[in-house]
Motif scaffolding. Structure first.
Motif, PDB file in Angstrom:
ATOM      1  N   VAL A  39     -26.298  42.548  96.006  1.00 53.67           N
ATOM      2  CA  VAL A  39     -26.443  41.380  95.146  1.00 53.67           C
ATOM      3  C   VAL A  39     -26.262  41.800  93.692  1.00 53.67           C
ATOM      4  O   VAL A  39     -26.841  42.793  93.248  1.00 53.67           O
ATOM      5  N   ILE A  40     -25.461  41.037  92.979  1.00 56.64           N
ATOM      6  CA  ILE A  40     -25.268  41.216  91.545  1.00 56.64           C
ATOM      7  C   ILE A  40     -26.151  40.191  90.841  1.00 56.64           C
ATOM      8  O   ILE A  40     -26.125  39.010  91.179  1.00 56.64           O
ATOM      9  N   VAL A  41     -26.936  40.635  89.868  1.00 57.34           N
ATOM     10  CA  VAL A  41     -27.754  39.742  89.047  1.00 57.34           C
ATOM     11  C   VAL A  41     -27.201  39.802  87.636  1.00 57.34           C
ATOM     12  O   VAL A  41     -26.998  40.885  87.087  1.00 57.34           O
ATOM     13  N   ASN A  42     -26.951  38.616  87.047  1.00 59.46           N
ATOM     14  CA  ASN A  42     -26.362  38.572  85.718  1.00 59.46           C
ATOM     15  C   ASN A  42     -26.963  37.421  84.928  1.00 59.46           C
ATOM     16  O   ASN A  42     -27.575  36.523  85.500  1.00 59.46           O
ATOM     17  N   ASP A  43     -26.747  37.430  83.609  1.00 57.08           N
ATOM     18  CA  ASP A  43     -27.260  36.364  82.751  1.00 57.08           C
ATOM     19  C   ASP A  43     -26.205  35.302  82.455  1.00 57.08           C
ATOM     20  O   ASP A  43     -26.421  34.395  81.665  1.00 57.08           O
ATOM     21  N   HIS A  44     -25.032  35.423  83.073  1.00 55.38           N
ATOM     22  CA  HIS A  44     -23.975  34.417  82.972  1.00 55.38           C
ATOM     23  C   HIS A  44     -23.146  34.464  84.251  1.00 55.38           C
ATOM     24  O   HIS A  44     -23.266  35.396  85.040  1.00 55.38           O
ATOM     25  N   ASP A  45     -22.334  33.454  84.452  1.00 52.89           N
ATOM     26  CA  ASP A  45     -21.501  33.384  85.648  1.00 52.89           C
ATOM     27  C   ASP A  45     -20.514  34.556  85.658  1.00 52.89           C
ATOM     28  O   ASP A  45     -19.704  34.696  84.742  1.00 52.89           O
ATOM     29  N   PRO A  46     -20.560  35.406  86.694  1.00 53.55           N
ATOM     30  CA  PRO A  46     -19.663  36.563  86.743  1.00 53.55           C
ATOM     31  C   PRO A  46     -18.281  36.242  87.326  1.00 53.55           C
ATOM     32  O   PRO A  46     -17.610  37.102  87.880  1.00 53.55           O
ATOM     33  N   ARG A  47     -17.836  35.005  87.183  1.00 57.16           N
ATOM     34  CA  ARG A  47     -16.550  34.575  87.745  1.00 57.16           C
ATOM     35  C   ARG A  47     -15.372  35.476  87.352  1.00 57.16           C
ATOM     36  O   ARG A  47     -14.514  35.764  88.201  1.00 57.16           O
ATOM     37  N   PRO A  48     -15.273  35.973  86.095  1.00 54.51           N
ATOM     38  CA  PRO A  48     -14.149  36.875  85.776  1.00 54.51           C
ATOM     39  C   PRO A  48     -14.121  38.125  86.676  1.00 54.51           C
ATOM     40  O   PRO A  48     -13.054  38.607  87.042  1.00 54.51           O
ATOM     41  N   LEU A  49     -15.287  38.623  87.041  1.00 56.67           N
ATOM     42  CA  LEU A  49     -15.360  39.760  87.958  1.00 56.67           C
ATOM     43  C   LEU A  49     -14.789  39.373  89.315  1.00 56.67           C
ATOM     44  O   LEU A  49     -14.064  40.144  89.938  1.00 56.67           O
ATOM     45  N   HIS A  50     -15.105  38.169  89.771  1.00 56.97           N
ATOM     46  CA  HIS A  50     -14.585  37.687  91.052  1.00 56.97           C
ATOM     47  C   HIS A  50     -13.058  37.647  91.024  1.00 56.97           C
ATOM     48  O   HIS A  50     -12.391  38.108  91.958  1.00 56.97           O
ATOM     49  N   TYR A  51     -12.488  37.120  89.954  1.00 57.07           N
ATOM     50  CA  TYR A  51     -11.028  37.075  89.824  1.00 57.07           C
ATOM     51  C   TYR A  51     -10.422  38.477  89.829  1.00 57.07           C
ATOM     52  O   TYR A  51      -9.386  38.715  90.446  1.00 57.07           O
ATOM     53  N   GLN A  52     -11.084  39.403  89.148  1.00 63.73           N
ATOM     54  CA  GLN A  52     -10.597  40.786  89.104  1.00 63.73           C
ATOM     55  C   GLN A  52     -10.642  41.416  90.498  1.00 63.73           C
ATOM     56  O   GLN A  52      -9.694  42.086  90.912  1.00 63.73           O
ATOM     57  N   LEU A  53     -11.735  41.191  91.224  1.00 62.96           N
ATOM     58  CA  LEU A  53     -11.830  41.715  92.594  1.00 62.96           C
ATOM     59  C   LEU A  53     -10.725  41.149  93.478  1.00 62.96           C
ATOM     60  O   LEU A  53     -10.105  41.877  94.255  1.00 62.96           O
ATOM     61  N   GLN A  54     -10.487  39.852  93.379  1.00 58.10           N
ATOM     62  CA  GLN A  54      -9.449  39.214  94.191  1.00 58.10           C
ATOM     63  C   GLN A  54      -8.074  39.777  93.874  1.00 58.10           C
ATOM     64  O   GLN A  54      -7.258  39.960  94.767  1.00 58.10           O
ATOM     65  N   ALA A  55      -7.825  40.044  92.585  1.00 62.83           N
ATOM     66  CA  ALA A  55      -6.519  40.553  92.179  1.00 62.83           C
ATOM     67  C   ALA A  55      -6.299  41.992  92.620  1.00 62.83           C
ATOM     68  O   ALA A  55      -5.220  42.348  93.087  1.00 62.83           O
ATOM     69  N   GLU A  56      -7.336  42.819  92.480  1.00 61.72           N
ATOM     70  CA  GLU A  56      -7.186  44.247  92.770  1.00 61.72           C
ATOM     71  C   GLU A  56      -7.430  44.605  94.232  1.00 61.72           C
ATOM     72  O   GLU A  56      -6.913  45.611  94.718  1.00 61.72           O
ATOM     73  N   TYR A  57      -8.239  43.797  94.925  1.00 63.68           N
ATOM     74  CA  TYR A  57      -8.597  44.079  96.320  1.00 63.68           C
ATOM     75  C   TYR A  57      -8.503  42.798  97.148  1.00 63.68           C
ATOM     76  O   TYR A  57      -9.498  42.329  97.685  1.00 63.68           O
ATOM     77  N   PRO A  58      -7.320  42.203  97.269  1.00 62.67           N
ATOM     78  CA  PRO A  58      -7.208  40.910  97.947  1.00 62.67           C
ATOM     79  C   PRO A  58      -7.747  40.951  99.383  1.00 62.67           C
ATOM     80  O   PRO A  58      -7.403  41.826 100.159  1.00 62.67           O
ATOM     81  N   GLY A  59      -8.635  40.003  99.673  1.00 65.56           N
ATOM     82  CA  GLY A  59      -9.170  39.845 101.015  1.00 65.56           C
ATOM     83  C   GLY A  59     -10.201  40.865 101.451  1.00 65.56           C
ATOM     84  O   GLY A  59     -10.681  40.805 102.575  1.00 65.56           O
ATOM     85  N   GLN A  60     -10.553  41.802 100.597  1.00 59.64           N
ATOM     86  CA  GLN A  60     -11.476  42.860 101.021  1.00 59.64           C
ATOM     87  C   GLN A  60     -12.943  42.510 100.831  1.00 59.64           C
ATOM     88  O   GLN A  60     -13.792  43.089 101.502  1.00 59.64           O
ATOM     89  N   PHE A  61     -13.249  41.583  99.901  1.00 57.54           N
ATOM     90  CA  PHE A  61     -14.644  41.312  99.569  1.00 57.54           C
ATOM     91  C   PHE A  61     -14.975  39.828  99.674  1.00 57.54           C
ATOM     92  O   PHE A  61     -14.168  38.978  99.321  1.00 57.54           O
ATOM     93  N   SER A  62     -16.190  39.551 100.133  1.00 55.92           N
ATOM     94  CA  SER A  62     -16.710  38.187 100.099  1.00 55.92           C
ATOM     95  C   SER A  62     -17.491  38.007  98.805  1.00 55.92           C
ATOM     96  O   SER A  62     -17.950  38.982  98.194  1.00 55.92           O
ATOM     97  N   TRP A  63     -17.665  36.767  98.395  1.00 58.57           N
ATOM     98  CA  TRP A  63     -18.331  36.425  97.134  1.00 58.57           C
ATOM     99  C   TRP A  63     -19.130  35.162  97.391  1.00 58.57           C
ATOM    100  O   TRP A  63     -18.553  34.101  97.583  1.00 58.57           O
ATOM    101  N   THR A  64     -20.453  35.273  97.406  1.00 54.28           N
ATOM    102  CA  THR A  64     -21.303  34.132  97.717  1.00 54.28           C
ATOM    103  C   THR A  64     -22.350  33.949  96.630  1.00 54.28           C
ATOM    104  O   THR A  64     -23.169  34.843  96.398  1.00 54.28           O
ATOM    105  N   TYR A  65     -22.312  32.795  95.977  1.00 56.49           N
ATOM    106  CA  TYR A  65     -23.339  32.502  94.974  1.00 56.49           C
ATOM    107  C   TYR A  65     -24.666  32.239  95.678  1.00 56.49           C
ATOM    108  O   TYR A  65     -24.749  31.399  96.561  1.00 56.49           O
ATOM    109  N   LEU A  66     -25.698  32.961  95.275  1.00 54.17           N
ATOM    110  CA  LEU A  66     -27.050  32.758  95.785  1.00 54.17           C
ATOM    111  C   LEU A  66     -27.872  31.946  94.793  1.00 54.17           C
ATOM    112  O   LEU A  66     -28.804  31.246  95.180  1.00 54.17           O
ATOM    113  N   GLU A  67     -27.528  32.087  93.523  1.00 48.25           N
ATOM    114  CA  GLU A  67     -28.208  31.358  92.453  1.00 48.25           C
ATOM    115  C   GLU A  67     -27.217  31.201  91.304  1.00 48.25           C
ATOM    116  O   GLU A  67     -26.567  32.165  90.920  1.00 48.25           O
ATOM    117  N   ALA A  68     -27.076  29.988  90.798  1.00 50.66           N
ATOM    118  CA  ALA A  68     -26.170  29.729  89.689  1.00 50.66           C
ATOM    119  C   ALA A  68     -26.910  28.880  88.669  1.00 50.66           C
ATOM    120  O   ALA A  68     -26.757  27.669  88.623  1.00 50.66           O
TER     121      ALA A  68
END
Length: 83
Positions: A39-68
């Protein structure tokens, strides 16, 4: 789950200098075996990280918001398939 396991399964990036956040998250993500997650805990939406993961590692990682929320975001990042 023990406290040590709970801490191993979480990265609170609010305590990490901004330029070191993505490298630490990527290192932890790349160390995951298929089916594992943390679990990643942050003080803002980490959406840019999600885009970076998708671009560099397509299909390798899931991304589920637990709290927004307005102050805390929690995202479960899981390994879906091997590199």
């Amino acid at each position: 789950m023990s406290q040590a396991n709970a801490e191993a399964d979480l990265i609170d990036v609010r305590t990490i200098p901004p330029r070191a956040r993505h490298p630490q998250i990527f290192a932890k993500a790349n160390a995951l075996a298929v089916g594992e997650s943390f679990v990643i805990v942050n003080d803002h939406d980490p959406r840019p990280l999600h885009y970076q993961l998708q671009a560099e590692y397509p299909g390798q990682f899931s991304w589920t918001y637990l709290e927004a929320g307005h102050e805390v975001w929690r995202v479960a990042l899981g390994r879906e398939k091997a590199a």
